[in-house]
Design an enzyme around this catalytic site. Structure first.
Site, mmCIF file in Angstrom:
data_model
loop_
_atom_site.group_PDB
_atom_site.id
_atom_site.type_symbol
_atom_site.label_atom_id
_atom_site.label_comp_id
_atom_site.label_asym_id
_atom_site.label_seq_id
_atom_site.Cartn_x
_atom_site.Cartn_y
_atom_site.Cartn_z
ATOM 1 N N GLY A 10 0.823 -1.211 0.000
ATOM 2 C CA GLY A 10 0.000 0.000 0.000
ATOM 3 C C GLY A 10 0.856 1.259 0.000
ATOM 4 N N LYS A 84 -9.524 1.992 4.519
ATOM 5 C CA LYS A 84 -9.324 3.343 5.062
ATOM 6 C C LYS A 84 -10.215 4.438 4.484
ATOM 7 C CE LYS A 84 -5.932 4.880 1.727
ATOM 8 N NZ LYS A 84 -4.793 5.727 1.447
ATOM 9 N N SER A 124 -4.577 6.832 13.443
ATOM 10 C CA SER A 124 -4.895 8.030 12.673
ATOM 11 C C SER A 124 -5.239 9.181 13.603
ATOM 12 C CB SER A 124 -6.099 7.720 11.790
ATOM 13 O OG SER A 124 -6.656 8.893 11.292
ATOM 14 N N TYR A 148 -14.822 3.783 10.107
ATOM 15 C CA TYR A 148 -13.364 3.682 9.913
ATOM 16 C C TYR A 148 -12.629 4.209 11.144
ATOM 17 C CZ TYR A 148 -8.677 5.211 8.719
ATOM 18 O OH TYR A 148 -7.327 5.443 8.765
ATOM 19 N N LYS A 152 -10.085 2.375 14.278
ATOM 20 C CA LYS A 152 -8.759 2.788 14.771
ATOM 21 C C LYS A 152 -8.802 2.976 16.293
ATOM 22 C CE LYS A 152 -6.607 2.672 10.915
ATOM 23 N NZ LYS A 152 -5.649 1.593 10.674
ATOM 24 N N ASN A 178 -1.895 13.910 7.852
ATOM 25 C CA ASN A 178 -2.351 13.744 6.458
ATOM 26 C C ASN A 178 -1.180 13.405 5.540
ATOM 27 O OD1 ASN A 178 -4.499 15.281 7.872
ATOM 28 N ND2 ASN A 178 -5.477 15.223 5.884
ATOM 29 N N LEU A 199 -7.750 15.169 -0.564
ATOM 30 C CA LEU A 199 -7.476 16.404 -1.312
ATOM 31 C C LEU A 199 -6.350 16.257 -2.349
ATOM 32 C CD1 LEU A 199 -8.009 19.381 -1.760
ATOM 33 C CD2 LEU A 199 -6.554 19.890 0.208
HETATM 34 P P1 NAD Z 1 -3.442 1.686 1.482
HETATM 35 O O1 NAD Z 1 -4.862 1.300 1.193
HETATM 36 O O2 NAD Z 1 -2.637 2.248 0.379
HETATM 37 O O3 NAD Z 1 -2.651 0.454 2.113
HETATM 38 C C1 NAD Z 1 -3.282 -0.516 2.903
HETATM 39 C C2 NAD Z 1 -2.879 -1.875 2.344
HETATM 40 O O4 NAD Z 1 -3.477 -2.901 3.127
HETATM 41 C C3 NAD Z 1 -3.353 -2.087 0.896
HETATM 42 O O5 NAD Z 1 -2.254 -2.507 0.122
HETATM 43 C C4 NAD Z 1 -4.421 -3.182 0.996
HETATM 44 O O6 NAD Z 1 -4.413 -4.005 -0.156
HETATM 45 C C5 NAD Z 1 -3.972 -3.919 2.247
HETATM 46 N N1 NAD Z 1 -5.038 -4.593 3.009
HETATM 47 C C6 NAD Z 1 -6.213 -4.106 3.472
HETATM 48 N N2 NAD Z 1 -6.863 -5.045 4.161
HETATM 49 C C7 NAD Z 1 -6.083 -6.164 4.157
HETATM 50 C C8 NAD Z 1 -6.195 -7.459 4.712
HETATM 51 N N3 NAD Z 1 -7.258 -7.848 5.421
HETATM 52 N N4 NAD Z 1 -5.183 -8.338 4.502
HETATM 53 C C9 NAD Z 1 -4.102 -8.007 3.777
HETATM 54 N N5 NAD Z 1 -3.928 -6.785 3.231
HETATM 55 C C10 NAD Z 1 -4.925 -5.886 3.419
HETATM 56 O O7 NAD Z 1 -3.502 2.705 2.728
HETATM 57 P P2 NAD Z 1 -2.353 3.588 3.358
HETATM 58 O O8 NAD Z 1 -2.675 5.005 3.104
HETATM 59 O O9 NAD Z 1 -1.020 3.065 3.021
HETATM 60 O O10 NAD Z 1 -2.668 3.333 4.895
HETATM 61 C C11 NAD Z 1 -1.979 2.355 5.660
HETATM 62 C C12 NAD Z 1 -2.560 2.335 7.059
HETATM 63 O O11 NAD Z 1 -2.456 3.648 7.622
HETATM 64 C C13 NAD Z 1 -4.045 1.964 7.118
HETATM 65 O O12 NAD Z 1 -4.253 1.172 8.257
HETATM 66 C C14 NAD Z 1 -4.729 3.307 7.237
HETATM 67 O O13 NAD Z 1 -5.965 3.198 7.891
HETATM 68 C C15 NAD Z 1 -3.718 4.091 8.076
HETATM 69 N N6 NAD Z 1 -3.836 5.558 7.901
HETATM 70 C C16 NAD Z 1 -3.749 6.104 6.653
HETATM 71 C C17 NAD Z 1 -3.889 7.488 6.496
HETATM 72 C C18 NAD Z 1 -3.844 8.129 5.126
HETATM 73 O O14 NAD Z 1 -4.331 9.262 4.981
HETATM 74 N N7 NAD Z 1 -3.254 7.499 4.118
HETATM 75 C C19 NAD Z 1 -4.092 8.318 7.614
HETATM 76 C C20 NAD Z 1 -4.148 7.721 8.868
HETATM 77 C C21 NAD Z 1 -4.015 6.335 9.015
HETATM 78 N N1 UFG Z 2 -11.073 18.774 0.665
HETATM 79 C C1 UFG Z 2 -11.625 19.604 -0.309
HETATM 80 N N2 UFG Z 2 -11.917 19.055 -1.523
HETATM 81 C C2 UFG Z 2 -11.696 17.737 -1.819
HETATM 82 C C3 UFG Z 2 -11.122 16.893 -0.821
HETATM 83 C C4 UFG Z 2 -10.838 17.445 0.415
HETATM 84 O O1 UFG Z 2 -11.836 20.789 -0.074
HETATM 85 O O2 UFG Z 2 -12.004 17.318 -2.939
HETATM 86 C C5 UFG Z 2 -10.695 19.361 1.974
HETATM 87 C C6 UFG Z 2 -11.407 18.738 3.165
HETATM 88 O O3 UFG Z 2 -12.644 19.375 3.380
HETATM 89 C C7 UFG Z 2 -10.378 18.977 4.270
HETATM 90 C C8 UFG Z 2 -9.036 18.898 3.551
HETATM 91 O O4 UFG Z 2 -9.329 19.104 2.175
HETATM 92 O O5 UFG Z 2 -10.521 20.283 4.789
HETATM 93 C C9 UFG Z 2 -8.349 17.549 3.713
HETATM 94 O O6 UFG Z 2 -9.248 16.510 3.349
HETATM 95 P P1 UFG Z 2 -8.761 14.991 3.136
HETATM 96 O O7 UFG Z 2 -9.966 14.220 2.695
HETATM 97 O O8 UFG Z 2 -7.578 14.976 2.259
HETATM 98 O O9 UFG Z 2 -8.265 14.564 4.570
HETATM 99 P P2 UFG Z 2 -9.023 14.466 5.976
HETATM 100 O O10 UFG Z 2 -8.291 15.342 6.917
HETATM 101 O O11 UFG Z 2 -10.463 14.685 5.840
HETATM 102 O O12 UFG Z 2 -8.838 12.924 6.323
HETATM 103 C C10 UFG Z 2 -7.537 12.326 6.315
HETATM 104 C C11 UFG Z 2 -7.617 10.835 6.002
HETATM 105 C C12 UFG Z 2 -8.248 10.100 7.152
HETATM 106 C C13 UFG Z 2 -7.551 10.438 8.437
HETATM 107 C C14 UFG Z 2 -7.566 11.942 8.638
HETATM 108 C C15 UFG Z 2 -6.874 12.355 9.913
HETATM 109 O O13 UFG Z 2 -8.382 10.605 4.834
HETATM 110 O O14 UFG Z 2 -8.115 8.712 6.943
HETATM 111 O O15 UFG Z 2 -6.916 12.557 7.526
HETATM 112 O O16 UFG Z 2 -5.520 12.297 9.797
HETATM 113 F F1 UFG Z 2 -8.228 9.858 9.447
#
Ligand code: NAD
Ligand code: UFG
Length: 331
Positions: A10, A84, A124, A148, A152, A178, A199
């Site tokens: 991922g 996620k 998160s 979601y 967490k 983020n 975003l």
């Molecule tokens: P991602 O979706 O790119 O990566 C997650 C990976 O887990 C994917 O490759 C998916 O195929 C794999 N996966 C999901 N369920 C599975 C399962 N049951 N068994 C095996 N593989 C599985 O997401 P990411 O952005 O790399 O996020 C990684 C972690 O960080 C997640 O737990 C997500 O919730 C957390 N997180 C992400 C963000 C963000 O904004 N990207 C913010 C806060 C927390």
């Molecule tokens: N936004 C826009 N237009 C878009 C998308 C987002 O204006 O098309 C704005 C949102 O309203 C927000 C900011 O951009 O103000 C960031 O939005 P994101 O969707 O990129 O991120 P969030 O902060 O809402 O959520 C992210 C991850 C969650 C995580 C959270 C807290 O998606 O998984 O950050 O770290 F839980």
């Protein structure tokens, strides 16, 4: 040392695999590819010039997971695997609870059975809910607005209880803010199997002409320009944060924010992206998105003091690296 990286193909997992391999660790990836692509394994090998062991398994399936522990002496686990997408979790709560909670439980049980004492968990900033900024690790957590976020918060509580019952375990919970950007090679970045609703991926799509304009969700928040403020952090800094957490694991459970401590508004991010990449991002202000908070940024002092981790990259780096990946890869 052998590190099991669940979700290792991922977005954040793949960057962390590179950081681990470059630091001398051996990586075993477990991913069911529900939101990533098998080609990422080759790209990790290409960037690091090292072998990577990959298992296409579902971490929520106990017998599939156990094969890894039978085949490898695992020294530590970094658990990224999870679903996620916030909006999807509201429509499909059962899948989210099953996938995210059962995976965490299976890994915790495998730790006991196979005597693995070190675990790093992806949490998160969403668990803070609508708290006072900056968010600090010792704050009382507030309810999140979606399943979601609840997975967490629940996983954190489950791991805290397990830590009390099994004091020999060393657990680090990392709360990401983020994550944006991509690896400097331009080979890996955020490459989901379905359209994300964050975003930065949208800004990239508009810049590429795949969408006419960006919808900015609200300009009446109590922020610098009325648009939402977030703590964007380069994914390579997040990856380095995992390395620091792994290298500093001590018995018990420890929680760290991984953010920069700086807030950036939606309009500020658009502006930075336009300047550094010399592209235009047309946008329109629309209604607020339900469930969004006005401002979210981290207090980063704990990670800095206890892990010696300080993010290196700024908003300009994040926008540049994100765009480089986008134009190098037909998504
Ligand atoms: P991602 O979706 O790119 O990566 C997650 C990976 O887990 C994917 O490759 C998916 O195929 C794999 N996966 C999901 N369920 C599975 C399962 N049951 N068994 C095996 N593989 C599985 O997401 P990411 O952005 O790399 O996020 C990684 C972690 O960080 C997640 O737990 C997500 O919730 C957390 N997180 C992400 C963000 C963000 O904004 N990207 C913010 C806060 C927390
Ligand atoms: N936004 C826009 N237009 C878009 C998308 C987002 O204006 O098309 C704005 C949102 O309203 C927000 C900011 O951009 O103000 C960031 O939005 P994101 O969707 O990129 O991120 P969030 O902060 O809402 O959520 C992210 C991850 C969650 C995580 C959270 C807290 O998606 O998984 O950050 O770290 F839980």
């Amino acid at each position: 040392m052998n590190i099991l990286v669940t979700g290792g193909t991922g977005y954040i997992g793949s960057h962390t695999c590179i950081a681990l391999i470059e630091a001398g660790y051996t990586v075993v990836i477990a991913d069911n590819l529900c939101n990533s692509k098998i080609e990422t394994v080759e790209k990790i090998k290409e960037i690091t010039n090292k072998e990577v062991c990959f298992y296409q398994i579902d971490v929520s399936n106990k017998s599939e997971l156990e094969c890894i522990f039978i085949n490898h002496q695992i020294d530590a686990i970094i658990h990224f695997a999870g679903l996620k997408a916030i909006e999807e979790s509201v429509r499909m709560p059962m899948q989210y609870y099953r996938n995210n909670i059962i995976s965490t439980l299976n890994l915790a049980e495998a730790c006991q059975k196979y005597n693995v004492r070190r675990l790093v968990f992806s949490s998160s900033a969403t668990v803070y809910g609508e708290n006072e900024v900056p968010f600090m690790e010792n704050m009382g957590l507030l309810p999140t607005t979606n399943p979601y976020g609840e997975t967490k918060a629940m996983s954190e509580r489950i791991l805290a209880d397990i830590s009390k019952a099994v004091p020999a375990l060393s657990i680090s919970i990392l709360r990401y803010f983020n994550p944006v950007g991509a690896h400097q090679s331009g080979l890996i970045g955020e490459s989901p199997n379905s359209l994300p609703n964050n975003l930065m991926p949208y800004i990239n799509r508009v810049a590429k002409g795949k969408m006419e304009k960006l919808y900015v969700f609200g300009n009446d928040y109590p922020t610098v320009d009325g648009t939402g403020v977030r703590d964007y952090i380069h994914v390579v800094d997040i990856a380095e944060g995992h390395l620091a957490a792994l290298n500093n694991l001590t018995e018990g459970i420890h929680v760290y924010n991984l953010g920069t401590g700086r807030g950036t508004s939606v309009l500020e991010l658009i502006n930075a992206f336009e300047q550094v990449n010399n592209v235009k991002i047309p946008y329109e202000i629309v209604e607020r998105r339900p469930g969004d908070i006005a401002t979210c940024y981290a207090d980063t002092s704990k990670a800095e003091k206890e892990l010696g981790w300080i993010p290196k990259y700024d908003i300009i780096d994040m926008c540049r690296d994100s765009w480089r990946f986008e134009i190098n890869n037909e998504l």
